[in-house]
Scaffold this motif. Structure first.
Motif, PDB file in Angstrom:
ATOM      1  N   THR A 228       0.868  -1.185   0.000  1.00 27.13           N
ATOM      2  CA  THR A 228       0.000   0.000   0.000  1.00 27.13           C
ATOM      3  C   THR A 228       0.896   1.224   0.000  1.00 27.13           C
ATOM      4  O   THR A 228       1.695   1.412   0.915  1.00 27.13           O
ATOM      5  CB  THR A 228      -0.913   0.031   1.238  1.00 27.13           C
ATOM      6  N   THR A 229       0.797   2.047  -1.031  1.00 23.25           N
ATOM      7  CA  THR A 229       1.628   3.250  -1.123  1.00 23.25           C
ATOM      8  C   THR A 229       0.799   4.495  -0.853  1.00 23.25           C
ATOM      9  O   THR A 229      -0.359   4.586  -1.275  1.00 23.25           O
ATOM     10  CB  THR A 229       2.295   3.373  -2.500  1.00 23.25           C
ATOM     11  N   ILE A 230       1.402   5.439  -0.138  1.00 24.16           N
ATOM     12  CA  ILE A 230       0.724   6.675   0.243  1.00 24.16           C
ATOM     13  C   ILE A 230       1.522   7.843  -0.303  1.00 24.16           C
ATOM     14  O   ILE A 230       2.636   8.116   0.139  1.00 24.16           O
ATOM     15  CB  ILE A 230       0.600   6.768   1.777  1.00 24.16           C
ATOM     16  N   SER A 231       0.976   8.501  -1.294  1.00 23.05           N
ATOM     17  CA  SER A 231       1.617   9.641  -1.955  1.00 23.05           C
ATOM     18  C   SER A 231       3.028   9.286  -2.425  1.00 23.05           C
ATOM     19  O   SER A 231       3.987  10.014  -2.175  1.00 23.05           O
ATOM     20  CB  SER A 231       1.653  10.855  -1.024  1.00 23.05           C
ATOM     21  N   THR A 232       3.141   8.178  -3.112  1.00 22.22           N
ATOM     22  CA  THR A 232       4.408   7.760  -3.721  1.00 22.22           C
ATOM     23  C   THR A 232       4.490   8.317  -5.141  1.00 22.22           C
ATOM     24  O   THR A 232       3.522   8.200  -5.899  1.00 22.22           O
ATOM     25  CB  THR A 232       4.499   6.220  -3.752  1.00 22.22           C
ATOM     26  N   PRO A 233       5.623   8.904  -5.543  1.00 20.01           N
ATOM     27  CA  PRO A 233       5.742   9.459  -6.903  1.00 20.01           C
ATOM     28  C   PRO A 233       6.004   8.372  -7.943  1.00 20.01           C
ATOM     29  O   PRO A 233       7.089   8.276  -8.521  1.00 20.01           O
ATOM     30  CB  PRO A 233       6.937  10.416  -6.771  1.00 20.01           C
ATOM     31  N   HIS A 234       5.008   7.535  -8.193  1.00 18.67           N
ATOM     32  CA  HIS A 234       5.164   6.429  -9.131  1.00 18.67           C
ATOM     33  C   HIS A 234       5.497   6.916 -10.540  1.00 18.67           C
ATOM     34  O   HIS A 234       6.129   6.188 -11.308  1.00 18.67           O
ATOM     35  CB  HIS A 234       3.878   5.598  -9.183  1.00 18.67           C
ATOM     36  N   HIS A 235       5.062   8.114 -10.864  1.00 22.10           N
ATOM     37  CA  HIS A 235       5.337   8.671 -12.187  1.00 22.10           C
ATOM     38  C   HIS A 235       6.242   9.900 -12.089  1.00 22.10           C
ATOM     39  O   HIS A 235       6.307  10.717 -13.006  1.00 22.10           O
ATOM     40  CB  HIS A 235       4.022   9.011 -12.884  1.00 22.10           C
ATOM     41  N   ARG A 322      -4.706  19.034 -14.587  1.00 18.93           N
ATOM     42  CA  ARG A 322      -4.869  18.745 -13.167  1.00 18.93           C
ATOM     43  C   ARG A 322      -3.608  19.165 -12.410  1.00 18.93           C
ATOM     44  O   ARG A 322      -2.509  18.749 -12.744  1.00 18.93           O
ATOM     45  CB  ARG A 322      -5.133  17.260 -12.952  1.00 18.93           C
ATOM     46  N   ILE A 323      -3.774  19.956 -11.391  1.00 15.45           N
ATOM     47  CA  ILE A 323      -2.617  20.432 -10.622  1.00 15.45           C
ATOM     48  C   ILE A 323      -2.687  19.981  -9.172  1.00 15.45           C
ATOM     49  O   ILE A 323      -1.900  20.412  -8.339  1.00 15.45           O
ATOM     50  CB  ILE A 323      -2.517  21.972 -10.676  1.00 15.45           C
ATOM     51  N   ASP A 324      -3.604  19.084  -8.849  1.00 13.95           N
ATOM     52  CA  ASP A 324      -3.742  18.617  -7.472  1.00 13.95           C
ATOM     53  C   ASP A 324      -2.461  17.945  -6.993  1.00 13.95           C
ATOM     54  O   ASP A 324      -1.939  17.035  -7.650  1.00 13.95           O
ATOM     55  CB  ASP A 324      -4.900  17.624  -7.355  1.00 13.95           C
ATOM     56  N   ASN A 325      -1.961  18.377  -5.838  1.00 13.57           N
ATOM     57  CA  ASN A 325      -0.755  17.773  -5.276  1.00 13.57           C
ATOM     58  C   ASN A 325      -0.691  18.059  -3.780  1.00 13.57           C
ATOM     59  O   ASN A 325      -1.438  18.874  -3.258  1.00 13.57           O
ATOM     60  CB  ASN A 325       0.491  18.293  -5.991  1.00 13.57           C
ATOM     61  N   ASP A 326       0.211  17.373  -3.091  1.00  8.53           N
ATOM     62  CA  ASP A 326       0.345  17.533  -1.643  1.00  8.53           C
ATOM     63  C   ASP A 326       1.566  18.363  -1.257  1.00  8.53           C
ATOM     64  O   ASP A 326       1.977  18.376  -0.104  1.00  8.53           O
ATOM     65  CB  ASP A 326       0.399  16.164  -0.960  1.00  8.53           C
ATOM     66  N   GLY A 327       2.152  19.035  -2.239  1.00 12.41           N
ATOM     67  CA  GLY A 327       3.339  19.840  -1.997  1.00 12.41           C
ATOM     68  C   GLY A 327       4.614  19.173  -2.467  1.00 12.41           C
ATOM     69  O   GLY A 327       5.638  19.832  -2.646  1.00 12.41           O
ATOM     70  N   ILE A 328       4.575  17.857  -2.700  1.00  7.16           N
ATOM     71  CA  ILE A 328       5.734  17.104  -3.174  1.00  7.16           C
ATOM     72  C   ILE A 328       5.365  16.148  -4.307  1.00  7.16           C
ATOM     73  O   ILE A 328       6.117  15.987  -5.265  1.00  7.16           O
ATOM     74  CB  ILE A 328       6.380  16.295  -2.023  1.00  7.16           C
ATOM     75  N   VAL A 329       4.188  15.534  -4.191  1.00  2.00           N
ATOM     76  CA  VAL A 329       3.757  14.523  -5.158  1.00  2.00           C
ATOM     77  C   VAL A 329       2.360  14.868  -5.666  1.00  2.00           C
ATOM     78  O   VAL A 329       1.473  15.212  -4.876  1.00  2.00           O
ATOM     79  CB  VAL A 329       3.747  13.113  -4.522  1.00  2.00           C
ATOM     80  N   ASP A 345      -7.331  18.040   1.366  1.00  2.00           N
ATOM     81  CA  ASP A 345      -6.818  19.010   2.332  1.00  2.00           C
ATOM     82  C   ASP A 345      -5.774  18.376   3.255  1.00  2.00           C
ATOM     83  O   ASP A 345      -5.776  18.571   4.464  1.00  2.00           O
ATOM     84  CB  ASP A 345      -7.964  19.597   3.170  1.00  2.00           C
ATOM     85  N   VAL A 346      -4.862  17.630   2.647  1.00  2.00           N
ATOM     86  CA  VAL A 346      -3.810  16.916   3.377  1.00  2.00           C
ATOM     87  C   VAL A 346      -2.484  17.131   2.654  1.00  2.00           C
ATOM     88  O   VAL A 346      -2.396  16.930   1.444  1.00  2.00           O
ATOM     89  CB  VAL A 346      -4.116  15.405   3.449  1.00  2.00           C
ATOM     90  N   ASP A 347      -1.436  17.540   3.391  1.00  2.00           N
ATOM     91  CA  ASP A 347      -0.142  17.728   2.740  1.00  2.00           C
ATOM     92  C   ASP A 347       0.754  16.517   2.977  1.00  2.00           C
ATOM     93  O   ASP A 347       0.370  15.545   3.630  1.00  2.00           O
ATOM     94  CB  ASP A 347       0.531  19.041   3.187  1.00  2.00           C
ATOM     95  N   HIS A 348       1.982  16.590   2.452  1.00  2.00           N
ATOM     96  CA  HIS A 348       2.862  15.425   2.403  1.00  2.00           C
ATOM     97  C   HIS A 348       3.267  14.918   3.789  1.00  2.00           C
ATOM     98  O   HIS A 348       3.459  13.718   3.985  1.00  2.00           O
ATOM     99  CB  HIS A 348       4.113  15.774   1.589  1.00  2.00           C
ATOM    100  N   LEU A 349       3.408  15.820   4.748  1.00  3.88           N
ATOM    101  CA  LEU A 349       3.799  15.404   6.091  1.00  3.88           C
ATOM    102  C   LEU A 349       2.612  15.078   6.983  1.00  3.88           C
ATOM    103  O   LEU A 349       2.750  14.339   7.959  1.00  3.88           O
ATOM    104  CB  LEU A 349       4.669  16.479   6.749  1.00  3.88           C
ATOM    105  N   ASP A 350       1.445  15.630   6.659  1.00  6.07           N
ATOM    106  CA  ASP A 350       0.231  15.227   7.381  1.00  6.07           C
ATOM    107  C   ASP A 350       0.035  13.717   7.279  1.00  6.07           C
ATOM    108  O   ASP A 350      -0.502  13.091   8.189  1.00  6.07           O
ATOM    109  CB  ASP A 350      -1.010  15.913   6.795  1.00  6.07           C
TER     110      ASP A 350
END
Length: 391
Positions: A228-235, A322-329, A345-350
């Protein structure tokens, strides 16, 4: 029935009805799926063509009273620049003299005077529901291959320890639901010589390490059944794209930039995905995240960089708006295997329970009283999802 807007040059034989507002413009109702162009060659906008993304807004705002326990141990895999635990002040040599200190003080001294957990509170929450949890530690700035090899060594070592000291029932939860190859729940894995099955849960770059491990490395001591990956930059990450372009012709900065940053570019991940194939015996799940930063957000600058890079790319590939992102991915980059949804409404460290306290303080005063996201609830839900799928 589908609705389609178009500029008309001549009548369309498939139209059931026409409502005209001004010359050469109409809204038509069609009895068959619309095509990408009408008979006059005009581009048509299909209102149903863009699929609705699964957005998770308030599902993880609070904890449930009870969660189902995943059957197999969980391995938490950290991301780029990550760690298991950082200790800034180690226990002093005089701590043994504090005989009269309270148990809380003794524990604080023994553990170190100032610790920071990468998975803050998450391991404890998973263990509280009955899971066996292992927290991996790999080189924070290493390449994907280096980190994957360290992850493999870590899991092998931990499984060796479990094999020696734990019975099958103490490692595997929910032993009442046995598979055909299960033996007595009181038997140890050392006696049965079978691989220990594990679930990998990875944040950010940890998902790429895990995919490489599953695809390229031998691991006879254990068997990965799910990732299970959470905000992984697969692309790839547009932030990495920006950094690599910025470092071009700046040799003094390039020398100190980790090689792994180059591996995280969108271009590099195209090659990675071609070479690192999924294992058909492993189930892959993924989450993405997005937020709109306020001026005081830690990721305000990187979010703007992500937006800039994505919009720059979209000039050459129209329609990718589409520009949706968490600040990193970006959300699009986070999709792999079965995409569970986008955390709103969740960022990369949240995502690892590092909620920005300043943000919460200001939000609670001026915007809303409570946060809609509790990272602990997310990981407990992931555990329950694994349990329901037999993992």
């Amino acid at each position: 029935m589908r609705i389609r807007y178009s500029c008309l040059r001549r009548p369309n034989s498939h139209a059931i009805g026409i409502i005209r507002f001004k010359p050469k413009f109409a809204i038509r109702f069609y009895s068959e799926p619309p095509k990408k162009t009408d008979h006059g060659g005009n581009k048509v906008i299909d209102l149903q063509e863009k699929k609705k993304e699964p957005i998770i807004s308030d599902k993880f705002s609070t904890l449930k009273e009870k969660y189902e326990i995943p059957r197999y141990p969980i391995v938490l895999c950290h991301g780029f620049s990550g760690f298991d635990k950082l200790t800034f002040m180690h226990k002093p040599k005089f701590h043994n003299r504090l005989h009269q200190a309270s148990e809380k003080v003794k524990k604080t001294i023994d553990d170190g005077l100032l610790n920071i957990d990468y998975w803050y509170g998450i391991k404890e929450a998973l263990e509280n529901i009955g899971s066996t949890v292992l927290i991996a530690k790999v080189p924070p700035f290493g390449t994907i291959k280096e980190r994957a090899n360290h992850l493999n060594d870590f899991i092998n070592r931990e499984c060796d320890e479990l094999r020696k000291s734990e019975s099958k029932s103490s490692i595997y939860s929910n032993m009442s639901n046995k598979s055909k190859d299960d033996v007595s729940e009181n038997a140890t894995f050392e006696e049965t010589n079978k691989p220990i099955k594990v679930n990998l849960i990875a944040h950010s770059m940890g998902g790429l390490d895990s995919r490489y491990l599953i695809s390229k490395l031998k691991h006879t001591n254990y068997q990965v059944v799910s990732l299970t990956t959470i905000s992984t930059p697969h692309h790839g990450s547009e932030c990495a794209d920006f950094i690599v372009k910025f470092l071009k012709n700046r040799n003094h900065l390039s020398r100190v930039c980790p090689k792994s940053v180059h591996e995280l570019t969108t271009k590099s991940l195209v090659e990675f995905n071609q070479k690192v194939k999924d294992d058909p015996n492993v189930s892959y799940f993924s989450y993405g995240a997005r937020f709109n930063p306020k001026w005081f957000s830690v990721f305000k600058l990187t979010w703007e960089i992500m937006k800039y890079e994505m919009q720059l790319r979209d000039k050459t590939k129209p329609g990718l708006d589409r520009i949706d992102n968490d600040g990193i991915v970006s959300v699009e980059s986070a999709k792999w295997g079965k995409y569970i949804g986008t955390l709103d409404d969740v960022d990369h460290l949240d995502l690892i329970n590092w909620t920005n306290k300043l943000r919460n303080a200001i939000d609670s005063t001026f915007f809303h009283p409570t946060s809609k996201f509790n990272a602990i609830a997310l990981y407990l839900d992931i555990a329950e999802n694994l349990s329901k799928r037999g993992f």
